[in-house]
Design a protein around this motif. Structure first.
Motif, PDB file in Angstrom:
ATOM      1  N   ARG A 117       1.088  -1.368  -0.344  1.00  0.00           N
ATOM      2  CA  ARG A 117      -0.043  -0.021   0.202  1.00  0.00           C
ATOM      3  C   ARG A 117       0.881   0.795  -0.061  1.00  0.00           C
ATOM      4  O   ARG A 117       0.305   2.331  -0.575  1.00  0.00           O
ATOM      5  N   SER A 118       1.952   1.122   0.570  1.00  0.00           N
ATOM      6  CA  SER A 118       2.634   2.580   0.177  1.00  0.00           C
ATOM      7  C   SER A 118       3.955   2.792  -0.369  1.00  0.00           C
ATOM      8  O   SER A 118       3.588   3.687  -0.776  1.00  0.00           O
ATOM      9  N   GLN A 119       4.146   1.272  -1.143  1.00  0.00           N
ATOM     10  CA  GLN A 119       5.051   1.492  -2.815  1.00  0.00           C
ATOM     11  C   GLN A 119       3.823   2.113  -3.789  1.00  0.00           C
ATOM     12  O   GLN A 119       3.883   2.456  -4.328  1.00  0.00           O
ATOM     13  N   MET A 120       2.507   1.753  -3.212  1.00  0.00           N
ATOM     14  CA  MET A 120       1.509   2.170  -4.226  1.00  0.00           C
ATOM     15  C   MET A 120       1.686   3.605  -4.210  1.00  0.00           C
ATOM     16  O   MET A 120       1.254   4.499  -4.973  1.00  0.00           O
ATOM     17  N   SER A 121       1.030   4.194  -3.044  1.00  0.00           N
ATOM     18  CA  SER A 121       0.668   5.621  -2.568  1.00  0.00           C
ATOM     19  C   SER A 121       1.997   6.518  -2.778  1.00  0.00           C
ATOM     20  O   SER A 121       1.627   7.376  -3.105  1.00  0.00           O
ATOM     21  N   LYS A 122       2.632   5.584  -3.131  1.00  0.00           N
ATOM     22  CA  LYS A 122       4.861   6.489  -3.345  1.00  0.00           C
ATOM     23  C   LYS A 122       4.738   6.622  -4.993  1.00  0.00           C
ATOM     24  O   LYS A 122       4.690   7.224  -4.830  1.00  0.00           O
ATOM     25  N   GLN A 123       4.204   5.631  -5.901  1.00  0.00           N
ATOM     26  CA  GLN A 123       4.412   5.437  -6.812  1.00  0.00           C
ATOM     27  C   GLN A 123       2.876   6.231  -7.425  1.00  0.00           C
ATOM     28  O   GLN A 123       3.318   7.441  -8.124  1.00  0.00           O
ATOM     29  N   LYS A 124       1.529   6.417  -6.789  1.00  0.00           N
ATOM     30  CA  LYS A 124       1.538   7.775  -7.133  1.00  0.00           C
ATOM     31  C   LYS A 124       1.159   9.160  -7.389  1.00  0.00           C
ATOM     32  O   LYS A 124       1.756   9.913  -7.214  1.00  0.00           O
ATOM     33  N   ARG A 125       2.134   9.182  -5.818  1.00  0.00           N
ATOM     34  CA  ARG A 125       2.709  10.483  -5.506  1.00  0.00           C
ATOM     35  C   ARG A 125       3.833  10.691  -6.491  1.00  0.00           C
ATOM     36  O   ARG A 125       3.311  12.666  -7.266  1.00  0.00           O
ATOM     37  N   GLU A 126       4.385  10.446  -6.995  1.00  0.00           N
ATOM     38  CA  GLU A 126       5.658  10.378  -7.846  1.00  0.00           C
ATOM     39  C   GLU A 126       4.840  10.627  -9.028  1.00  0.00           C
ATOM     40  O   GLU A 126       4.901  11.477  -9.421  1.00  0.00           O
ATOM     41  N   GLU A 127       3.791  10.046  -9.507  1.00  0.00           N
ATOM     42  CA  GLU A 127       3.643   9.837 -10.742  1.00  0.00           C
ATOM     43  C   GLU A 127       2.577  11.396 -10.959  1.00  0.00           C
ATOM     44  O   GLU A 127       2.636  12.418 -11.669  1.00  0.00           O
ATOM     45  N   THR A 128       2.192  12.220 -10.078  1.00  0.00           N
ATOM     46  CA  THR A 128       1.516  13.487  -9.543  1.00  0.00           C
ATOM     47  C   THR A 128       2.536  14.479  -9.405  1.00  0.00           C
ATOM     48  O   THR A 128       2.158  14.953 -10.658  1.00  0.00           O
ATOM     49  N   ASP A 129       3.430  14.011  -8.954  1.00  0.00           N
ATOM     50  CA  ASP A 129       4.933  15.259  -8.750  1.00  0.00           C
ATOM     51  C   ASP A 129       5.579  15.346 -10.478  1.00  0.00           C
ATOM     52  O   ASP A 129       4.907  16.805 -10.771  1.00  0.00           O
ATOM     53  N   ALA A 130       5.105  14.775 -10.901  1.00  0.00           N
ATOM     54  CA  ALA A 130       5.508  14.221 -12.364  1.00  0.00           C
ATOM     55  C   ALA A 130       4.865  15.195 -13.569  1.00  0.00           C
ATOM     56  O   ALA A 130       4.991  16.416 -14.484  1.00  0.00           O
ATOM     57  N   ALA A 131       3.713  14.573 -13.327  1.00  0.00           N
ATOM     58  CA  ALA A 131       2.654  15.490 -14.352  1.00  0.00           C
ATOM     59  C   ALA A 131       2.674  16.842 -13.735  1.00  0.00           C
ATOM     60  O   ALA A 131       2.388  18.114 -15.182  1.00  0.00           O
ATOM     61  N   LEU A 132       2.273  17.385 -12.440  1.00  0.00           N
ATOM     62  CA  LEU A 132       2.321  18.965 -12.281  1.00  0.00           C
ATOM     63  C   LEU A 132       3.717  19.608 -12.794  1.00  0.00           C
ATOM     64  O   LEU A 132       3.732  20.124 -13.469  1.00  0.00           O
TER      65      LEU A 132
END
Length: 183
Positions: free
Chosen positions: A150-165
């Motif tokens: 779950r924490s890896q999925m959340s981290k990956q989601k945050r990284e994708e969001t940061d990259a998109a931003l």
């Protein structure tokens, strides 16, 4: 329009778990404090009757366990308030941004509770420790794996969001540079 009013009114029903969890946390703090004081007084006044060091450690861990459970309940209470009613100015490490964070807190609490309960079983030694050990170890392993995934999925989601931003910000700056060059 009626749906919006209904949802706005429903958010105050969240006060029920917020207040309930806060009361439960305070209760555990009081019980844990009383148990710790009672244990320390008994330890000091009955020095000759004190058991092995392992028993002392288990008693202290059980008292700390009550404080930890109370703390997680209190943080969950604050998290519900932050998510559903209004943000609270708190330090960054204490902010709850989504339900997943509350879920991970609860899973972590469950792991700690299982571990401390197993310590209590070891102290009594009235049961087959191998069976109890497996019974406690399997859920702890499963929950720890769940937390990791779950924490890896959340981290990956945050990284994708940061990259998109960042990409969006870069595109915006490129567009503004082109606009400025044309002027």
């Amino acid at each position: 329009m009626k749906v919006v009013r209904f949802i706005a009114g429903m958010r105050y029903f969240v006060l029920i778990p917020v207040i309930g969890l806060a009361i439960a946390a305070c209760t555990l703090f009081i019980i844990g404090g009383a148990d710790l004081v009672r244990f320390m007084v008994g330890l000091v006044t009955g020095m000759g009757e004190a058991g092995p060091e392992a028993d002392i450690i288990v008693e202290i861990v059980e008292a700390v366990h009550l404080f930890l459970v109370g703390t997680v309940l209190f943080l969950t209470s604050i998290g519900f308030y932050q998510l559903f009613i209004k943000p609270v100015p708190l330090p960054g490490w204490l902010e709850i941004n989504d339900v997943e964070e509350l879920e991970l807190n609860l899973v972590g609490l469950t792991i700690v509770v299982l571990g401390v309960n197993f310590l209590s079983v070891i102290e009594s030694q009235e049961t087959d420790l191998a069976v109890y050990g497996i019974g406690y170890a399997l859920p702890i392993i499963a929950l720890a794996y769940f937390m990791k995934v779950r924490s890896q999925m959340s981290k990956q989601k945050r990284e994708e969001t940061d990259a998109a931003l960042k990409e969006s910000a870069s595109d915006n700056s490129d567009t503004s540079r082109l606009t400025n060059k044309r002027d």
